[in-house]
Structure formats: structure tokens, C-alpha cells
Design a protein around this motif. Structure first.
Motif, PDB file in Angstrom:
ATOM      1  N   ASP A 185       0.737  -1.218   0.043  1.00  0.00           N
ATOM      2  CA  ASP A 185      -0.046   0.083   0.108  1.00  0.00           C
ATOM      3  C   ASP A 185       0.809   1.283  -0.111  1.00  0.00           C
ATOM      4  O   ASP A 185       0.518   2.219   0.554  1.00  0.00           O
ATOM      5  CB  ASP A 185      -0.772   0.110   1.305  1.00  0.00           C
ATOM      6  N   ASP A 186       2.122   1.122  -0.562  1.00  0.00           N
ATOM      7  CA  ASP A 186       3.011   2.216  -0.633  1.00  0.00           C
ATOM      8  C   ASP A 186       2.603   3.265  -1.892  1.00  0.00           C
ATOM      9  O   ASP A 186       2.672   2.829  -3.072  1.00  0.00           O
ATOM     10  CB  ASP A 186       4.320   1.931  -0.804  1.00  0.00           C
ATOM     11  N   PRO A 187       2.206   4.697  -1.504  1.00  0.00           N
ATOM     12  CA  PRO A 187       1.749   5.444  -2.455  1.00  0.00           C
ATOM     13  C   PRO A 187       2.861   6.033  -3.210  1.00  0.00           C
ATOM     14  O   PRO A 187       2.697   6.877  -4.243  1.00  0.00           O
ATOM     15  CB  PRO A 187       0.682   6.488  -1.827  1.00  0.00           C
ATOM     16  N   VAL A 188       4.083   5.846  -2.543  1.00  0.00           N
ATOM     17  CA  VAL A 188       5.234   6.682  -3.110  1.00  0.00           C
ATOM     18  C   VAL A 188       6.021   5.801  -4.179  1.00  0.00           C
ATOM     19  O   VAL A 188       6.664   6.580  -5.034  1.00  0.00           O
ATOM     20  CB  VAL A 188       6.168   7.074  -1.739  1.00  0.00           C
ATOM     21  N   ALA A 189       6.052   4.570  -3.743  1.00  0.00           N
ATOM     22  CA  ALA A 189       6.982   3.619  -4.738  1.00  0.00           C
ATOM     23  C   ALA A 189       6.327   2.246  -4.732  1.00  0.00           C
ATOM     24  O   ALA A 189       5.811   1.614  -4.004  1.00  0.00           O
ATOM     25  CB  ALA A 189       8.390   3.397  -4.107  1.00  0.00           C
ATOM     26  N   ASP A 190       5.463   2.105  -6.066  1.00  0.00           N
ATOM     27  CA  ASP A 190       4.803   0.818  -6.150  1.00  0.00           C
ATOM     28  C   ASP A 190       5.797  -0.530  -6.669  1.00  0.00           C
ATOM     29  O   ASP A 190       6.966  -0.385  -6.763  1.00  0.00           O
ATOM     30  CB  ASP A 190       3.795   0.964  -7.162  1.00  0.00           C
ATOM     31  N   ALA A 191       5.306  -1.579  -6.524  1.00  0.00           N
ATOM     32  CA  ALA A 191       6.005  -2.634  -7.070  1.00  0.00           C
ATOM     33  C   ALA A 191       6.994  -2.712  -8.256  1.00  0.00           C
ATOM     34  O   ALA A 191       8.076  -3.006  -8.055  1.00  0.00           O
ATOM     35  CB  ALA A 191       5.168  -4.006  -6.867  1.00  0.00           C
ATOM     36  N   ALA A 192       6.148  -1.982  -9.313  1.00  0.00           N
ATOM     37  CA  ALA A 192       6.869  -1.979 -10.537  1.00  0.00           C
ATOM     38  C   ALA A 192       8.130  -0.809 -10.402  1.00  0.00           C
ATOM     39  O   ALA A 192       9.027  -1.065 -10.969  1.00  0.00           O
ATOM     40  CB  ALA A 192       5.943  -1.648 -11.742  1.00  0.00           C
ATOM     41  N   GLU A 193       7.903   0.114  -9.734  1.00  0.00           N
ATOM     42  CA  GLU A 193       8.963   1.007  -9.748  1.00  0.00           C
ATOM     43  C   GLU A 193      10.113   0.588  -8.806  1.00  0.00           C
ATOM     44  O   GLU A 193      11.461   1.062  -9.099  1.00  0.00           O
ATOM     45  CB  GLU A 193       8.411   2.257  -9.018  1.00  0.00           C
ATOM     46  N   VAL A 194       9.855  -0.303  -7.779  1.00  0.00           N
ATOM     47  CA  VAL A 194      10.933  -0.813  -6.940  1.00  0.00           C
ATOM     48  C   VAL A 194      11.567  -1.861  -7.886  1.00  0.00           C
ATOM     49  O   VAL A 194      12.825  -1.992  -7.807  1.00  0.00           O
ATOM     50  CB  VAL A 194      10.334  -1.511  -5.529  1.00  0.00           C
ATOM     51  N   GLU A 195      10.940  -2.689  -8.673  1.00  0.00           N
ATOM     52  CA  GLU A 195      11.402  -3.649  -9.405  1.00  0.00           C
ATOM     53  C   GLU A 195      12.399  -3.126 -10.535  1.00  0.00           C
ATOM     54  O   GLU A 195      13.316  -3.775 -10.976  1.00  0.00           O
ATOM     55  CB  GLU A 195      10.156  -4.621 -10.204  1.00  0.00           C
ATOM     56  N   ALA A 196      12.081  -1.633 -10.804  1.00  0.00           N
ATOM     57  CA  ALA A 196      13.143  -1.254 -11.704  1.00  0.00           C
ATOM     58  C   ALA A 196      14.406  -0.840 -11.254  1.00  0.00           C
ATOM     59  O   ALA A 196      15.556  -0.565 -12.111  1.00  0.00           O
ATOM     60  CB  ALA A 196      12.585   0.228 -12.046  1.00  0.00           C
ATOM     61  N   TRP A 197      14.780  -1.115  -9.922  1.00  0.00           N
ATOM     62  CA  TRP A 197      16.106  -1.190  -9.421  1.00  0.00           C
ATOM     63  C   TRP A 197      16.852  -2.366 -10.035  1.00  0.00           C
ATOM     64  O   TRP A 197      18.042  -2.494 -10.123  1.00  0.00           O
ATOM     65  CB  TRP A 197      16.003  -1.392  -7.840  1.00  0.00           C
ATOM     66  N   ARG A 198      16.193  -3.428 -10.669  1.00  0.00           N
ATOM     67  CA  ARG A 198      16.853  -4.507 -11.182  1.00  0.00           C
ATOM     68  C   ARG A 198      18.300  -4.337 -12.005  1.00  0.00           C
ATOM     69  O   ARG A 198      18.891  -4.691 -12.196  1.00  0.00           O
ATOM     70  CB  ARG A 198      15.917  -5.669 -11.942  1.00  0.00           C
ATOM     71  N   ALA A 199      18.009  -2.997 -12.977  1.00  0.00           N
ATOM     72  CA  ALA A 199      18.713  -2.870 -13.889  1.00  0.00           C
ATOM     73  C   ALA A 199      20.279  -2.144 -13.257  1.00  0.00           C
ATOM     74  O   ALA A 199      21.042  -1.834 -13.894  1.00  0.00           O
ATOM     75  CB  ALA A 199      18.253  -1.723 -14.858  1.00  0.00           C
ATOM     76  N   TYR A 200      20.024  -1.945 -11.909  1.00  0.00           N
ATOM     77  CA  TYR A 200      21.198  -1.123 -11.273  1.00  0.00           C
ATOM     78  C   TYR A 200      22.032  -2.116 -10.569  1.00  0.00           C
ATOM     79  O   TYR A 200      22.786  -1.534  -9.370  1.00  0.00           O
ATOM     80  CB  TYR A 200      20.526   0.165 -10.261  1.00  0.00           C
ATOM     81  N   THR A 201      22.216  -3.351 -10.851  1.00  0.00           N
ATOM     82  CA  THR A 201      23.285  -4.053 -10.498  1.00  0.00           C
ATOM     83  C   THR A 201      23.682  -5.082 -11.608  1.00  0.00           C
ATOM     84  O   THR A 201      22.769  -5.507 -12.288  1.00  0.00           O
ATOM     85  CB  THR A 201      22.781  -4.919  -9.159  1.00  0.00           C
ATOM     86  N   THR A 202      25.047  -5.499 -11.529  1.00  0.00           N
ATOM     87  CA  THR A 202      25.546  -6.494 -12.504  1.00  0.00           C
ATOM     88  C   THR A 202      25.478  -7.813 -11.747  1.00  0.00           C
ATOM     89  O   THR A 202      25.921  -8.642 -12.401  1.00  0.00           O
ATOM     90  CB  THR A 202      26.783  -6.037 -12.975  1.00  0.00           C
ATOM     91  N   SER A 203      25.089  -7.846 -10.469  1.00  0.00           N
ATOM     92  CA  SER A 203      25.152  -8.971  -9.786  1.00  0.00           C
ATOM     93  C   SER A 203      23.759  -9.503  -9.467  1.00  0.00           C
ATOM     94  O   SER A 203      22.952  -9.208 -10.304  1.00  0.00           O
ATOM     95  CB  SER A 203      25.857  -8.886  -8.329  1.00  0.00           C
ATOM     96  N   SER A 204      23.439 -10.156  -8.386  1.00  0.00           N
ATOM     97  CA  SER A 204      21.988 -10.774  -8.325  1.00  0.00           C
ATOM     98  C   SER A 204      21.187  -9.708  -7.706  1.00  0.00           C
ATOM     99  O   SER A 204      21.498  -8.672  -7.158  1.00  0.00           O
ATOM    100  CB  SER A 204      22.217 -11.868  -7.273  1.00  0.00           C
ATOM    101  N   PHE A 205      19.881 -10.046  -7.970  1.00  0.00           N
ATOM    102  CA  PHE A 205      18.741  -9.373  -7.491  1.00  0.00           C
ATOM    103  C   PHE A 205      17.577  -9.751  -7.020  1.00  0.00           C
ATOM    104  O   PHE A 205      17.230 -10.756  -7.461  1.00  0.00           O
ATOM    105  CB  PHE A 205      18.414  -8.088  -8.754  1.00  0.00           C
ATOM    106  N   LEU A 206      17.200  -9.446  -5.823  1.00  0.00           N
ATOM    107  CA  LEU A 206      16.172 -10.270  -5.206  1.00  0.00           C
ATOM    108  C   LEU A 206      15.039  -9.037  -4.658  1.00  0.00           C
ATOM    109  O   LEU A 206      15.564  -7.959  -4.075  1.00  0.00           O
ATOM    110  CB  LEU A 206      16.501 -10.908  -3.867  1.00  0.00           C
ATOM    111  N   HIS A 207      13.889  -9.286  -5.167  1.00  0.00           N
ATOM    112  CA  HIS A 207      12.797  -8.257  -4.699  1.00  0.00           C
ATOM    113  C   HIS A 207      11.791  -8.976  -3.831  1.00  0.00           C
ATOM    114  O   HIS A 207      11.097  -9.992  -4.090  1.00  0.00           O
ATOM    115  CB  HIS A 207      12.061  -7.954  -6.177  1.00  0.00           C
ATOM    116  N   HIS A 208      11.517  -8.405  -2.433  1.00  0.00           N
ATOM    117  CA  HIS A 208      10.583  -8.884  -1.701  1.00  0.00           C
ATOM    118  C   HIS A 208       9.380  -7.932  -1.778  1.00  0.00           C
ATOM    119  O   HIS A 208       9.555  -6.584  -1.426  1.00  0.00           O
ATOM    120  CB  HIS A 208      11.008  -8.729  -0.185  1.00  0.00           C
ATOM    121  N   HIS A 209       8.058  -8.197  -1.680  1.00  0.00           N
ATOM    122  CA  HIS A 209       7.047  -7.422  -1.593  1.00  0.00           C
ATOM    123  C   HIS A 209       6.251  -7.736  -0.493  1.00  0.00           C
ATOM    124  O   HIS A 209       5.823  -8.826  -0.255  1.00  0.00           O
ATOM    125  CB  HIS A 209       6.130  -7.719  -2.791  1.00  0.00           C
TER     126      HIS A 209
END
Length: 283
Positions: free
Chosen positions: A215-239
Motif C-alpha cells: 500500500d505504498d503510494p510513493v513507490a509501487d512494486a513495478a517502480e521498485v522492481e526497476a532497480w533490477r537494472a542497477y546491479t550487475t550481480s544478483s537481484f532479489l525483490h521482496h514485496h
């Protein structure tokens, strides 16, 4: 100052940037990863004051950044743009010798600062973080399109309440002196975020873990998922469940967040021990 007014010694510079909240500093040769935490807009280092206790043996220490304009730095002017803030935090981390075996955690504006400081340290030839935890934040290229820092005070109060900044039952603070004192810092921090413009660069090479809330009005799941492009290593996303401030005391997913952090940091410690053992076998 009158002759009768007592002199109060200024706290040491180290304590201004990284207050201890009663916890003793770790031994200089303490093993394990140090977690360095960055606050959200309008927030203080105190949101992380009990994390050392909760994270236990998975970390060597927890150091939370205290930005000007709050806490013991109340009389200092807050930053209003990202570049000087990032440069000064990087300077302080290097000066205090905190760039060895460390990880970053940042929530909301803190995630943006953690990313920028990590890139700045890398560009200076300093060791980068072993892990980057970003929470409740859009990816950097999604910043810079909002204008909340320009709102009149009353509308800014309503904005703060609307994103959960006051917590349940705290609506009386909307017209109180407490929020009035916090508004200038919140406005300055929002100006840092809204004036930020991402510059394309090589992503950090450390693993990244991102946290979003239902229920975050500032950063939704898709906007947080977009961090995936900001690492050349592993990426894990918890909702997780909760609003923008799910990490604060009483937040519905605070315990799960801390549990996930403990697990990742314990793996870092295990990896470091394995690397040291393998190095000792090299002749």
C-alpha cells in the motif's frame, strides 16, 4: 551568551554523522559486515536505533547516517540538492574508515542516497559495499518528476499524513508544534529528491535486495522492481504488506524485513569467512 549560561561541549564530529544511541562502538578489528543505514526524507538516524539488537551476530555493527537539520544537528542547515550531500557523506565514510566490509541500507530517499554514495566511492577508487539494500524507493531514473517540496505548509502536512508519515492515531500532530519543527527538513529532503536527475553510469557490481510494500503510494512494486537494472550481480525483490513506512516500529512487515536482512547479512559473513580461509591456503 550570559555569564551564567553553562557551556555545553559540542559532540565529536563522528557522533554528529553517526550517533551511537548508547551502543558501544565495535572493536577496530571486529569481524563481520557493518550495515550503514540512510534515513528517509524528513527522517532521522533514530529509526535504526535498535537494529543492532535485532540483527544480532549477522552484523559487526549498524551505523545510521544523521543528516543536518535534525537531532544533535538541529541547528545546521539541511541539504537541498543531492550532489553536495552525497559527496559529504562519502567523505565522512572514508574519513572514519567505514569503507571496509560494509553494506548499505536505505529507505525511500535513503535508497537513492545509498546508491549515489556507492557509485561515488567506486569512482574514487574506494571499496564498494558488499550488498545494497533498497527499500520503499523508485529506481533512480524515476526520480525528478514531482513537486511536493513546493506545497504550502498545510498541504505538505496533508501529504505527510497521506503517505503514513504520522502513523495511526497521530493525526493531531498535523496542527502541532512537532510537525511544524519537522516541516523545513521534510521540505528540504523532498527538494533533494525532486531536484535529482539520474546520470547513466556503470551499475554497482554488488548484489542488491529491494523491498516494496503493498500500500505504498510513493513507490509501487513495478517502480521498485526497476532497480533490477542497477546491479550487475544478483537481484532479489521482496514485496511486503504495509504502507510507505512499513519499516518503522509497529509496521506490519518490520519483523519480516529484519529477518530478510539477517539472512542476507549472515550469508555475507559466511562468504567472508570462506574467502579468508581459502586465502590462508594460498602459498
Amino acid at each position: 551568551m550570559s555569564p551564567a549560561e553553562p557551556l555545553v561541549a559540542a559532540p565529536p564530529r563522528d557522533a554528529l554523522w553517526f550517533p551511537r544511541f548508547g551502543a558501544p562502538p565495535p572493536a577496530p578489528d571486529a569481524a563481520g559486515t557493518r550495515l550503514i543505514c540512510f534515513p528517509y526524507a524528513g527522517g532521522t538516524a533514530s529509526v535504526y536505533r535498535d537494529w543492532r539488537e535485532h540483527l544480532g551476530a549477522s552484523v559487526a555493527d549498524v551505523a545510521a547516517v544523521q543528516l543536518p537539520g535534525r537531532g544533535l544537528r538541529m541547528r545546521e542547515e539541511p541539504y537541498r540538492s543531492a550532489a553536495p550531500l552525497v559527496a559529504d557523506v562519502a567523505d565522512e565514510l572514508v574519513r572514519q574508515g567505514l569503507t571496509r566490509d560494509y553494506a548499505f541500507f536505505g529507505h525511500s530517499m535513503g535508497a537513492l542516497l545509498a546508491y549515489e554514495v556507492a557509485c561515488t566511492l567506486r569512482d574514487r577508487g574506494e571499496p564498494g559495499p558488499r550488498h545494497l539494500f533498497v527499500s520503499g524507493s523508485r529506481a533512480p531514473h524515476l526520480y525528478g518528476d514531482r513537486t511536493e517540496h513546493l506545497l504550502p505548509d498545510e498541504e505538505l502536512r496533508r501529504f505527510a499524513a497521506g503517505i503514513g508519515a504520522l502513523g495511526d492515531g497521530d493525526q493531531a500532530l498535523l496542527n502541532g508544534a512537532y510537525l511544524d519543527r519537522r516541516l523545513p527538513v521534510l521540505r528540504a529532503d523532498l527538494q533533494v529528491c525532486n531536484g535529482y536527475r539520474w546520470l547513466p553510469r556503470r551499475p554497482p557490481d554488488c548484489p542488491m535486495t529491494a523491498f516494496s510494500a503493498s500500500d505504498d503510494p510513493v513507490a509501487d512494486a513495478a517502480e521498485v522492481e526497476a532497480w533490477r537494472a542497477y546491479t550487475t550481480s544478483s537481484f532479489l525483490h521482496h514485496h511486503l504488506q504495509g504502507d510507505h513506512f512499513f519499516l518503522t516500529a509497529g509496521g506490519p512487515s518490520r519483523q519480516r524485513l529484519l529477518r530478510e536482512l539477517r539472512g542476507e547479512l549472515a550469508r555475507l559473513a559466511s562468504t567472508a569467512t570462506s574467502e579468508q580461509r581459502n586465502a590462508s591456503w594460498t602459498y
